[in-house]
Write a protein that holds these residues in place. Structure first.
Motif, PDB file in Angstrom:
ATOM      1  N   GLU A   1       0.814  -1.216   0.000  1.00 52.16           N
ATOM      2  CA  GLU A   1       0.000   0.000   0.000  1.00 52.16           C
ATOM      3  C   GLU A   1       0.848   1.267   0.000  1.00 52.16           C
ATOM      4  O   GLU A   1       1.974   1.304   0.489  1.00 52.16           O
ATOM      5  CB  GLU A   1      -0.943   0.014   1.207  1.00 52.16           C
ATOM      6  CG  GLU A   1      -0.238   0.281   2.515  1.00 52.16           C
ATOM      7  CD  GLU A   1      -1.175   0.425   3.713  1.00 52.16           C
ATOM      8  OE1 GLU A   1      -2.355   0.046   3.593  1.00 52.16           O
ATOM      9  OE2 GLU A   1      -0.701   0.901   4.756  1.00 52.16           O
ATOM     10  N   THR A   2       0.263   2.328  -0.567  1.00 49.10           N
ATOM     11  CA  THR A   2       0.812   3.678  -0.513  1.00 49.10           C
ATOM     12  C   THR A   2      -0.263   4.570   0.091  1.00 49.10           C
ATOM     13  O   THR A   2      -1.400   4.132   0.316  1.00 49.10           O
ATOM     14  CB  THR A   2       1.168   4.189  -1.916  1.00 49.10           C
ATOM     15  OG1 THR A   2      -0.058   4.402  -2.661  1.00 49.10           O
ATOM     16  CG2 THR A   2       2.039   3.200  -2.680  1.00 49.10           C
ATOM     17  N   GLU A   3       0.059   5.816   0.327  1.00 51.28           N
ATOM     18  CA  GLU A   3      -0.954   6.743   0.841  1.00 51.28           C
ATOM     19  C   GLU A   3      -2.115   6.887  -0.131  1.00 51.28           C
ATOM     20  O   GLU A   3      -3.271   7.031   0.282  1.00 51.28           O
ATOM     21  CB  GLU A   3      -0.318   8.111   1.129  1.00 51.28           C
ATOM     22  CG  GLU A   3       0.647   8.132   2.299  1.00 51.28           C
ATOM     23  CD  GLU A   3      -0.022   7.842   3.637  1.00 51.28           C
ATOM     24  OE1 GLU A   3      -1.264   7.964   3.732  1.00 51.28           O
ATOM     25  OE2 GLU A   3       0.680   7.488   4.601  1.00 51.28           O
ATOM     26  N   TRP A   4      -1.826   6.836  -1.428  1.00 49.82           N
ATOM     27  CA  TRP A   4      -2.904   6.955  -2.415  1.00 49.82           C
ATOM     28  C   TRP A   4      -3.702   5.661  -2.546  1.00 49.82           C
ATOM     29  O   TRP A   4      -4.874   5.686  -2.890  1.00 49.82           O
ATOM     30  CB  TRP A   4      -2.329   7.384  -3.765  1.00 49.82           C
ATOM     31  CG  TRP A   4      -2.025   8.853  -3.834  1.00 49.82           C
ATOM     32  CD1 TRP A   4      -1.892   9.711  -2.775  1.00 49.82           C
ATOM     33  CD2 TRP A   4      -1.807   9.630  -5.019  1.00 49.82           C
ATOM     34  NE1 TRP A   4      -1.600  10.975  -3.220  1.00 49.82           N
ATOM     35  CE2 TRP A   4      -1.537  10.960  -4.594  1.00 49.82           C
ATOM     36  CE3 TRP A   4      -1.792   9.338  -6.376  1.00 49.82           C
ATOM     37  CZ2 TRP A   4      -1.280  11.979  -5.510  1.00 49.82           C
ATOM     38  CZ3 TRP A   4      -1.530  10.356  -7.276  1.00 49.82           C
ATOM     39  CH2 TRP A   4      -1.286  11.662  -6.853  1.00 49.82           C
ATOM     40  N   THR A   5      -3.070   4.526  -2.270  1.00 48.85           N
ATOM     41  CA  THR A   5      -3.827   3.270  -2.224  1.00 48.85           C
ATOM     42  C   THR A   5      -4.881   3.355  -1.126  1.00 48.85           C
ATOM     43  O   THR A   5      -6.036   2.959  -1.313  1.00 48.85           O
ATOM     44  CB  THR A   5      -2.898   2.078  -1.939  1.00 48.85           C
ATOM     45  OG1 THR A   5      -1.852   2.042  -2.900  1.00 48.85           O
ATOM     46  CG2 THR A   5      -3.670   0.768  -1.977  1.00 48.85           C
ATOM     47  N   ILE A   6      -4.474   3.847   0.019  1.00 53.56           N
ATOM     48  CA  ILE A   6      -5.375   3.944   1.168  1.00 53.56           C
ATOM     49  C   ILE A   6      -6.552   4.857   0.867  1.00 53.56           C
ATOM     50  O   ILE A   6      -7.710   4.545   1.194  1.00 53.56           O
ATOM     51  CB  ILE A   6      -4.605   4.450   2.400  1.00 53.56           C
ATOM     52  CG1 ILE A   6      -3.516   3.446   2.807  1.00 53.56           C
ATOM     53  CG2 ILE A   6      -5.556   4.707   3.577  1.00 53.56           C
ATOM     54  CD1 ILE A   6      -2.557   3.981   3.851  1.00 53.56           C
ATOM     55  N   SER A   7      -6.279   5.979   0.204  1.00 56.02           N
ATOM     56  CA  SER A   7      -7.344   6.949  -0.072  1.00 56.02           C
ATOM     57  C   SER A   7      -8.161   6.611  -1.314  1.00 56.02           C
ATOM     58  O   SER A   7      -9.204   7.221  -1.545  1.00 56.02           O
ATOM     59  CB  SER A   7      -6.742   8.350  -0.218  1.00 56.02           C
ATOM     60  OG  SER A   7      -5.853   8.408  -1.320  1.00 56.02           O
ATOM     61  N   GLY A   8      -7.683   5.662  -2.120  1.00 52.28           N
ATOM     62  CA  GLY A   8      -8.418   5.259  -3.309  1.00 52.28           C
ATOM     63  C   GLY A   8      -8.140   6.114  -4.533  1.00 52.28           C
ATOM     64  O   GLY A   8      -8.896   6.071  -5.511  1.00 52.28           O
ATOM     65  N   ARG A   9      -7.058   6.880  -4.510  1.00 54.92           N
ATOM     66  CA  ARG A   9      -6.730   7.736  -5.651  1.00 54.92           C
ATOM     67  C   ARG A   9      -6.069   6.921  -6.766  1.00 54.92           C
ATOM     68  O   ARG A   9      -5.287   6.008  -6.496  1.00 54.92           O
ATOM     69  CB  ARG A   9      -5.810   8.874  -5.218  1.00 54.92           C
ATOM     70  CG  ARG A   9      -6.454   9.812  -4.207  1.00 54.92           C
ATOM     71  CD  ARG A   9      -5.545  10.974  -3.831  1.00 54.92           C
ATOM     72  NE  ARG A   9      -6.201  11.810  -2.823  1.00 54.92           N
ATOM     73  CZ  ARG A   9      -7.069  12.769  -3.102  1.00 54.92           C
ATOM     74  NH1 ARG A   9      -7.388  13.014  -4.365  1.00 54.92           N
ATOM     75  NH2 ARG A   9      -7.631  13.477  -2.138  1.00 54.92           N
ATOM     76  N   TYR A  10      -6.378   7.262  -7.985  1.00 53.14           N
ATOM     77  CA  TYR A  10      -5.780   6.595  -9.134  1.00 53.14           C
ATOM     78  C   TYR A  10      -4.304   6.980  -9.225  1.00 53.14           C
ATOM     79  O   TYR A  10      -3.968   8.151  -9.372  1.00 53.14           O
ATOM     80  CB  TYR A  10      -6.522   6.974 -10.412  1.00 53.14           C
ATOM     81  CG  TYR A  10      -7.814   6.220 -10.580  1.00 53.14           C
ATOM     82  CD1 TYR A  10      -7.940   5.193 -11.518  1.00 53.14           C
ATOM     83  CD2 TYR A  10      -8.920   6.500  -9.771  1.00 53.14           C
ATOM     84  CE1 TYR A  10      -9.126   4.479 -11.661  1.00 53.14           C
ATOM     85  CE2 TYR A  10     -10.110   5.796  -9.904  1.00 53.14           C
ATOM     86  CZ  TYR A  10     -10.204   4.789 -10.849  1.00 53.14           C
ATOM     87  OH  TYR A  10     -11.373   4.086 -10.980  1.00 53.14           O
TER      88      TYR A  10
END
Length: 231
Positions: free
Chosen positions: A18-27
């Motif tokens: 995971e990355t921070e954008w994975t967590i937030s659902g950002r493409y």
């Protein structure tokens, strides 16, 4: 795999942690977002379970690895195989062909934001946006993604085709991203990307592809793996 298919080559799909954008659902396509500490732990936990001699991914049986050039994928490779660098020397290829889908205008956005933006541009009057059908504005189309994935598939089948009964260890590993690995699975079994095939692949997780009946022209999704057996 069943006894009759023992030794059939496999292709392992490994999604980065995971990355921070994975967590937030950002493409997250071309943006080079690093793994979180939790993402690194996800990968290490997977490595302990599935990577090693006589485990699901036995480095001695790996013929080639295709790795996305994004740092989150390369870091995942390092964490997964940190104890097997010598065994894998010269087998790893960093390639744009397995990078994430180019999201174009949608980079860093959420699905709801993408659909709202497209609505404001008078798109999608008949149905909601679907990346598998519509692709991405100023990014990649499904046809463009298909073209590069099919290049990798051709290379894999050239390597694995002569060894369909396990005469030689020719397993292949792909380390990449959520959308592109699901797209790869569709192309592996000959599906157009627009064909509906709901799939999930969690960060740090592994998926498995193989073949039926030891035949290179019968590619298959390997839905279940006996973790207690070895090839």
């Amino acid at each position: 795999m069943s006894d009759k298919d023992a030794g059939t080559p496999r292709v392992f799909l490994l999604r980065h942690g995971e990355t921070e954008w994975t967590i937030s659902g950002r493409y997250t396509g071309r943006s080079d977002i690093p793994l979180t500490s939790g993402g690194e732990l996800q990968v290490l936990n997977s490595a302990r379970v599935v990577v090693g001699p006589r485990k699901l991914i036995d480095p001695s049986r790996v013929a080639h690895l295709f790795v996305s050039p994004r740092s989150r994928a390369k870091r995942t490779y390092d964490l997964l195989f940190e104890d097997y660098q010598e065994a894998l020397e010269g087998k790893s290829e960093t390639t744009e062909d397995i990078r994430e889908w180019d999201y174009g205008l949608y980079e860093g956005l959420l699905t709801a934001q993408i659909r709202e933006g497209r609505k404001g541009r008078a798109l999608d009057k008949e149905r909601p946006w679907n990346i598998w059908v519509d692709g991405c504005e100023e990014g990649e189309s499904p046809a463009e993604v298909t073209e590069r994935l099919d290049r990798i598939i051709a290379k894999i089948r050239e390597v694995q085709g002569p060894h369909m009964y396990g005469e030689k260890g020719v397993d292949v590993v792909l380390i990449a991203h959520g959308h592109i690995l699901r797209a790869f699975a569709k192309r592996w079994i000959g599906f157009e990307l627009s064909m509906r095939l709901p799939m999930m692949l969690e960060p740090g997780a592994v998926g498995v592809l193989s073949y039926e009946h030891h035949k290179v022209d019968e590619p298959a999704l390997l839905l279940g793996v006996n973790m207690g057996s070895s090839q």
